[in-house]
Scaffold this motif. Sequence first.
Motif, mmCIF file in Angstrom:
data_model
loop_
_atom_site.group_PDB
_atom_site.id
_atom_site.type_symbol
_atom_site.label_atom_id
_atom_site.label_comp_id
_atom_site.label_asym_id
_atom_site.label_seq_id
_atom_site.Cartn_x
_atom_site.Cartn_y
_atom_site.Cartn_z
ATOM 1 N N PHE A 401 -54.622 39.493 18.265
ATOM 2 C CA PHE A 401 -53.678 40.177 18.173
ATOM 3 C C PHE A 401 -52.972 40.215 16.832
ATOM 4 O O PHE A 401 -52.489 41.261 16.128
ATOM 5 N N ASP A 402 -52.958 39.196 16.113
ATOM 6 C CA ASP A 402 -52.172 38.939 14.726
ATOM 7 C C ASP A 402 -52.765 39.943 13.824
ATOM 8 O O ASP A 402 -52.270 40.652 13.157
ATOM 9 N N SER A 403 -54.294 39.826 13.846
ATOM 10 C CA SER A 403 -54.837 40.571 12.658
ATOM 11 C C SER A 403 -55.051 42.046 13.386
ATOM 12 O O SER A 403 -55.049 42.879 12.457
ATOM 13 N N PHE A 404 -54.931 42.360 14.465
ATOM 14 C CA PHE A 404 -54.862 43.946 14.905
ATOM 15 C C PHE A 404 -53.759 44.537 14.417
ATOM 16 O O PHE A 404 -53.488 45.650 13.880
ATOM 17 N N MET A 405 -52.283 43.787 14.478
ATOM 18 C CA MET A 405 -50.991 44.257 13.963
ATOM 19 C C MET A 405 -50.864 44.473 12.578
ATOM 20 O O MET A 405 -50.510 45.457 12.142
ATOM 21 N N LYS A 406 -51.672 43.666 11.973
ATOM 22 C CA LYS A 406 -51.730 43.636 10.464
ATOM 23 C C LYS A 406 -52.544 44.700 9.983
ATOM 24 O O LYS A 406 -52.147 45.368 9.080
ATOM 25 N N SER A 407 -53.527 44.925 10.616
ATOM 26 C CA SER A 407 -54.566 46.188 10.134
ATOM 27 C C SER A 407 -53.923 47.545 10.693
ATOM 28 O O SER A 407 -53.876 48.312 9.802
ATOM 29 N N LEU A 408 -52.953 47.554 11.633
ATOM 30 C CA LEU A 408 -52.203 48.912 12.024
ATOM 31 C C LEU A 408 -51.164 49.099 10.783
ATOM 32 O O LEU A 408 -50.902 50.258 10.713
ATOM 33 N N ASP A 409 -50.567 47.960 10.584
ATOM 34 C CA ASP A 409 -49.417 48.125 9.519
ATOM 35 C C ASP A 409 -50.337 48.784 8.034
ATOM 36 O O ASP A 409 -49.250 49.336 7.052
ATOM 37 N N GLU A 410 -51.525 48.581 7.922
ATOM 38 C CA GLU A 410 -52.138 49.210 6.518
ATOM 39 C C GLU A 410 -52.614 50.471 6.993
ATOM 40 O O GLU A 410 -53.250 51.210 6.032
ATOM 41 N N THR A 411 -52.277 51.243 8.149
ATOM 42 C CA THR A 411 -52.832 52.684 8.273
ATOM 43 C C THR A 411 -51.753 53.307 8.760
ATOM 44 O O THR A 411 -50.395 53.226 8.427
ATOM 45 N N ARG A 412 -52.094 54.666 8.968
ATOM 46 C CA ARG A 412 -51.052 55.516 9.379
ATOM 47 C C ARG A 412 -50.360 55.518 10.640
ATOM 48 O O ARG A 412 -49.667 56.234 11.291
ATOM 49 N N TRP A 413 -50.913 54.498 11.691
ATOM 50 C CA TRP A 413 -50.506 54.470 12.999
ATOM 51 C C TRP A 413 -48.744 53.960 12.689
ATOM 52 O O TRP A 413 -48.215 53.121 12.046
ATOM 53 N N GLU A 414 -48.020 54.532 13.761
ATOM 54 C CA GLU A 414 -46.505 54.234 13.739
ATOM 55 C C GLU A 414 -46.279 52.986 14.792
ATOM 56 O O GLU A 414 -46.843 52.800 15.851
ATOM 57 N N THR A 415 -45.893 51.860 14.142
ATOM 58 C CA THR A 415 -45.653 50.729 15.075
ATOM 59 C C THR A 415 -44.212 50.214 15.253
ATOM 60 O O THR A 415 -43.942 49.203 15.889
#
Length: 434
Positions: A401-415
């Motif tokens: 999960f932690d690496s998943f959220m970190k990767s999302l923050d580096e993309t265009r996904w809205e978190t």
Amino acid sequence: MSAGSALVSSGPPVASERYGSGSGGGEVWIYRLEEAQLRRQREETAGAGAGAGLLQLFKSVFLPQGFPESVSADYIQYQLWDTAQAFCSSLSGTLATQASLRGVGVGNQEATVAAATATWLLRDGTGMLGRILFAWRKGTKLDSEAKKWRLFADVLNDVAMFMEILAPFFPAFFLLIVCSAGVFKSIVGVAGGATRAALTVHQARRDNMADISAKDGSQETLVNLAGLLVSLLLISLVTENPTLTLLLFSLFTVLHLVSNFKAVRSVVMETFNEARLDVVWQTFVRSGEILTPRDANAKEPVFNWFSGAVPIRLGVKLQELVHSPEELERVTRARQDKRFLIAVDNSCVYVCLLLGASVRDEFESMCQALSLRKLLTQRKKDKHRHWDLVEESKSLLERHFDSFMKSLDETRWETSRNLLDWDEWRIRLKSKSN
């Protein structure tokens, strides 16, 4: 200062201004000093002229201000397909309306005005009740699953119009058929309008929802006007010709459904609902890669009305999660320092949120719930205990999960927000850790 344009530009330019963007073909004007006056002159560009002026007028009337920067990248593709489906729906609606009028007695000397009026009122009344009931039962789903319910609304609209066309052939059941069609159309009105609003939120990139909605209304009016003109030609062909009516309706319905499917498929939303998060999370657990919004939207199912998947209920009451002091102790012990509780049975995955849970907690609980559902589906025939599956899904969460959220923050996904279907229950555990 003179606002006119000079034929001879001898003075040096002191300023320039542009209306709109360069990519959108915006106007460019130059200010020059001439004979102690500031004069404004339009810059000559390739393609400038009457044609360019008409194009600019068309854009200002039918497209949002600031287009294309003021809207999402998928705006044009969606609107083109939406225009096509609206045109087909307008023609189908003409055929259905003609059939309904014939069914209530228009053109029949034996029919009475009172009977026709009563039929129309009953149809409208049942439709109003259907509108209220549908908004009550499914209103919260329309934000989180806008694509699915948008497509559902258009399919149901075609079903309703087909019923209206068939109604005159069954005079004994005419009232029942048209009232049922009225209920379906009222549902279409709620689902179609609400999901269009949700898509407008996605398209608005400058907090310009009202402008986009207004221009969408102008586009729809123009399409309906074109449909009206074509319908005038169709009426003379289909009158007293039910076979041709059904053939044309079938053709328009096929085109309508294809256009609608293409329209919802063209939408690329950057916020997560359950389906998009499931696709992205399972891919990341399997391969360590984050799907882009475009790839995830392409894989998002829009026909999963009757998928049979184990449902996930979010933000439920505590009594739906545990039924005994032993279960309460186990579920609270399993949560550790998380701000959510999770459990499962053979038919559903349940998630409780604690007071003060953040958006990140919502993502974390949903990712575990998705993993738990997959494990339950894979091992349903095995006699695994449910708590073993909960522990296994928690292990998956801790690893990824932690690496998943970190990767999302580096993309265009809205978190910073999500479109997950959360209910409003929040609990407070009476413990030292909370």
